[in-house]
Write an enzyme that holds these catalytic residues in place. Structure first.
Site, PDB file in Angstrom:
ATOM      1  CD  GLU A   1      -4.360   6.272   1.899  1.00 45.94           C
ATOM      2  OE1 GLU A   1      -4.256   5.298   2.492  1.00 45.94           O
ATOM      3  OE2 GLU A   1      -3.400   6.914   1.709  1.00 45.94           O
TER       4      GLU A   1
ATOM      5  CG  HIS B   1      -1.698   1.150   1.396  1.00 48.40           C
ATOM      6  ND1 HIS B   1      -3.009   1.431   1.181  1.00 48.40           N
ATOM      7  CD2 HIS B   1      -1.270   2.266   2.011  1.00 48.40           C
ATOM      8  CE1 HIS B   1      -3.332   2.587   1.139  1.00 48.40           C
ATOM      9  NE2 HIS B   1      -2.409   3.202   2.059  1.00 48.40           N
ATOM     10  CD  GLU B   2       2.298   3.596   3.566  1.00 53.00           C
ATOM     11  OE1 GLU B   2       2.555   4.631   3.030  1.00 53.00           O
ATOM     12  OE2 GLU B   2       1.010   3.320   4.155  1.00 53.00           O
TER      13      GLU B   2
ATOM     14  CG  HIS C   1       1.169   6.752  -0.751  1.00 50.08           C
ATOM     15  ND1 HIS C   1       0.141   7.420  -1.188  1.00 50.08           N
ATOM     16  CD2 HIS C   1       0.932   6.132   0.295  1.00 50.08           C
ATOM     17  CE1 HIS C   1      -0.881   7.313  -0.228  1.00 50.08           C
ATOM     18  NE2 HIS C   1      -0.080   6.675   0.683  1.00 50.08           N
TER      19      HIS C   1
END
Length: 291
Positions: free
Chosen positions: A179, A130-131, A134
């Protein structure tokens, strides 16, 4: 049981970027001077601040330091076709993870110990991915500003009177939309929607003792109940008011979005396309490899 994952060689951000992320990013780009101000003024100061904070009070993960976490990061980066950032583990009772990345600089992510303690290895990898989302989506410039706004909220209770209200609202809206793209990156890395949804469930009501007892199917059903509220005008207004000041969409909404995308033809086609390209490349090299 570990299931080999398709390596998504050549994966681009626009292959999986959520439409709401695209729309919100385009809206921010219409604000004159914002990108330059963050990159040239706020960015360098914020970079030094967060870097010093990590060096002083976190543990840098590597081959000789928590190698099991280092391996999870490298695998996620391989699947997403991304260079590994630095990974720091920080002692903190609030389950959280965040990323800092300015273009041309060394990106890093931070994961709190309390989050690691209530997740399985695959779920930890989903958080990492998930990070990484970004970074893959090049959220760095606006993510820097968003992180500074969150920091200001803690240090300055009346920060809304200091920063323009419109900027505050736009940044929070952008962050919530971004997100969704990063949740998709998590799914692409672990390639199991239940793993991603389990992370969201544990963020809602998990702990080291409660997490193993939670029922994912019941949580997914809870997400459907959240959808039902939108069928009335009052319900939609209440939901909008609830989320307006949040940095993240509510977990049940994120779980619903992942459940839908995992079942979509778009997701299946993306995996098949990348798998085919990967197989063709590895065959030319005389071998075939999967994580």
């Amino acid at each position: 049981m570990y299931i080999p994952k398709t390596l998504l060689i050549g994966l681009k951000a626009d292959d999986f970027r959520h439409p709401l992320d695209f729309q919100a990013t385009q809206a921010l780009k219409q604000m004159p001077g914002l990108d330059i101000a963050v990159r040239n003024l706020l960015g360098p100061v914020a970079e030094q601040f967060f870097y010093l904070n990590n060096i002083a009070s976190s543990v840098l993960v590597g081959e000789q330091q928590l190698p099991h976490l280092h391996k999870l990061l490298l695998e996620a980066c391989s699947v997403l076709d991304l260079e590994p950032p630095q990974l720091y583990i920080q002692q903190n009772p609030i389950p959280n993870a965040y990323t800092f990345a300015m273009r041309g600089k060394q990106p890093f992510m931070v994961i709190h110990t309390s989050l690691i303690e209530m997740l399985t290895p695959e779920e930890i990898q989903a958080v990492m991915a998930h990070e990484l989302g970004h970074l893959k989506c090049d959220h760095g410039v606006y993510l820097t500003l968003a992180n500074l706004l969150v920091l200001a909220a803690g240090l300055l209770p009346n920060w809304g009177t200091i920063l323009a209200q419109s900027l505050q609202e736009r940044m929070l809206e952008w962050l919530r939309c971004a997100e969704f793209s990063c949740d998709r990156a998590a799914l692409l890395a672990v390639q199991d929607p239940r793993v991603v949804m389990s992370v969201l469930m544990k963020l809602s009501g998990g702990s080291p003792t409660l997490s193993p007892l939670l029922n994912l199917d019941a949580f997914i059903e809870q997400a459907r109940a959240y959808d039902e509220i939108s069928k009335t005008e009052l319900g939609e207004m209440l939901k909008a008011a609830q989320t307006q000041q949040l940095t993240h969409p509510v977990p049940v909404l994120r779980a619903r979005e992942i459940d839908r995308w995992a079942s979509s033809q778009e997701y299946q086609t993306l995996l098949e396309k990348r798998k085919k390209e990967y197989n063709q490349k590895t065959e030319k090299m005389g071998g075939w490899r999967n994580w």
